[in-house]
Scaffold this motif. Structure first.
Motif, PDB file in Angstrom:
ATOM      1  N   ARG A   1       6.947   7.687   0.062  1.00 49.79           N
ATOM      2  CA  ARG A   1       6.061   6.570   0.387  1.00 49.79           C
ATOM      3  C   ARG A   1       6.751   5.233   0.146  1.00 49.79           C
ATOM      4  O   ARG A   1       6.607   4.295   0.946  1.00 49.79           O
ATOM      5  N   VAL A   2       7.493   5.131  -0.955  1.00 44.56           N
ATOM      6  CA  VAL A   2       8.213   3.893  -1.244  1.00 44.56           C
ATOM      7  C   VAL A   2       9.267   3.625  -0.176  1.00 44.56           C
ATOM      8  O   VAL A   2       9.448   2.483   0.276  1.00 44.56           O
ATOM      9  N   ALA A   3       9.975   4.679   0.251  1.00 44.96           N
ATOM     10  CA  ALA A   3      10.974   4.517   1.308  1.00 44.96           C
ATOM     11  C   ALA A   3      10.338   4.031   2.601  1.00 44.96           C
ATOM     12  O   ALA A   3      10.924   3.219   3.329  1.00 44.96           O
ATOM     13  N   GLN A   4       9.139   4.495   2.874  1.00 44.80           N
ATOM     14  CA  GLN A   4       8.445   4.073   4.093  1.00 44.80           C
ATOM     15  C   GLN A   4       7.977   2.626   3.993  1.00 44.80           C
ATOM     16  O   GLN A   4       8.072   1.859   4.961  1.00 44.80           O
ATOM     17  N   GLU A   5       7.454   2.231   2.854  1.00 47.96           N
ATOM     18  CA  GLU A   5       6.890   0.898   2.710  1.00 47.96           C
ATOM     19  C   GLU A   5       7.948  -0.180   2.550  1.00 47.96           C
ATOM     20  O   GLU A   5       7.740  -1.325   2.939  1.00 47.96           O
ATOM     21  N   ILE A   6       9.101   0.179   1.973  1.00 47.89           N
ATOM     22  CA  ILE A   6      10.120  -0.832   1.700  1.00 47.89           C
ATOM     23  C   ILE A   6      11.110  -0.968   2.847  1.00 47.89           C
ATOM     24  O   ILE A   6      12.042  -1.787   2.774  1.00 47.89           O
ATOM     25  N   ALA A   7      10.924  -0.197   3.920  1.00 46.25           N
ATOM     26  CA  ALA A   7      11.875  -0.215   5.035  1.00 46.25           C
ATOM     27  C   ALA A   7      11.973  -1.599   5.674  1.00 46.25           C
ATOM     28  O   ALA A   7      13.058  -2.025   6.075  1.00 46.25           O
TER      29      ALA A   7
END
Length: 320
Positions: free
Chosen positions: A196-202
């Protein structure tokens, strides 16, 4: 006099143009191969998550055959045993830092180094002999410098790209930890939280999102949490991510609260970043000393002492 002085100038300009032409050729090779890798990754994501994408049919570019030949030659050199495993591992890590995953681009990288090492001394020899009129020892030194520069050019370009990539990754780690804390407080597991963090911080930090996404993929295929986090730290070589891996491993081993450990690590990283900014600010007066002496003080002396010097010169001129 003018004709003899124009020859070295023409030679310098020709040498600069040829050098940048070689760099442009290497950049084109790396960019083209990196584009192929990105397109393949996008297609795999479409297959994994469903959906279709209409991709236009494009023929191979004019340099595709040359790229394949160079890549095949480089892979032959890599597999021949001429290069040690440590050297190949360092090259692979450098290429992974600029987007070539799974050892892709290694053959092109090695082939470009060898090609430039063979072409650069020839061009340098011709330019140094005909444009600069060099001979003897100076001609040998110029040719050797051309060979060394051509061999180091691809590695220098890739290393600079990797350094910028790692700087972006390191800059986004505290924000990623805060987002991971929020995910943990919301009840998400660590594996789902990383994804989820990887998706949001992209959108904010694509470099860090790419590294976290790869870690999330490793966890999805059944990799151990400790092994995946250690791989993240080893892959980037950043001390912050190695500390994150150690913190997560200790939390899983001893059963300590994960949220508190992540929050503490995030606070430590932000405090260290603040200390680094203070150190840079403390060095600023020392760095400004030479520019002030060279550019500011002469102007001040000219403004203050200029009128007095003019009056003295006028007085002396009147006495004569």
């Amino acid at each position: 006099m003018s004709s003899s002085s124009s020859v070295p100038i023409f030679g310098i300009l020709l040498l600069i143009v040829l050098f940048f032409a070689l760099l442009a050729a290497v950049g084109f090779m790396l960019t083209y191969e990196l584009g192929r890798t990105a397109k393949l990754t996008r297609r795999l994501d479409l297959v994994t998550h469903g959906g279709q994408e209409e991709l236009p049919e494009q023929g191979a570019p004019p340099g595709a055959l040359l790229l394949r030949v160079i890549s095949a030659f480089g892979m032959g050199v890599a597999r021949s045993g001429l290069l040690s495993r440590k050297t190949l591992a360092q090259m692979t890590a450098t290429l992974e830092g600029i987007g070539f995953k799974g050892g892709k681009g290694l053959g092109l990288f090695i082939g470009a180094k060898i090609l430039l090492a063979l072409i650069s001394p020839v061009i340098t020899f011709i330019v140094a002999q005909h444009a600069f009129g060099m001979s003897g020892m100076w001609l040998i030194i110029a040719t050797a410098a051309g060979a060394i520069g051509g061999m180091l050019a691809p590695e220098t370009i890739a290393t600079n790209i990797r350094t910028k990539h790692l700087e972006k990754v390191a800059a986004g780690v505290p924000d990623a930890l805060d987002m991971l804390v929020i995910c943990s407080d919301a009840g998400l597991a660590l594996e789902a939280g990383i994804g989820r963090v990887a998706q949001e911080i992209a959108g904010l930090n694509p470099a860090l999102a790419m590294e976290l996404q790869q870690t999330s993929h490793e966890l999805q295929i059944g990799s151990d949490m400790r092994h995946a986090m250690d791989s993240l730290g080893d892959r980037t070589g950043l001390d912050t991510l190695k500390r994150l891996a150690t913190t997560l491993a200790q939390s899983l081993q001893y059963g300590t609260p994960l949220t508190q450990a992540l929050r503490t690590l995030s606070a430590e990283l932000r405090a260290e970043a603040l200390v680094k900014f203070e150190e840079r600010a403390g060095r600023l007066p020392t760095l400004m000393t030479m520019p002030m002496i060279l550019f500011i003080l002469p102007c001040v002396f000219l403004v203050v002492a200029g009128p007095a010097i003019i009056n003295v010169m006028a007085t002396l001129h009147g006495q004569k």
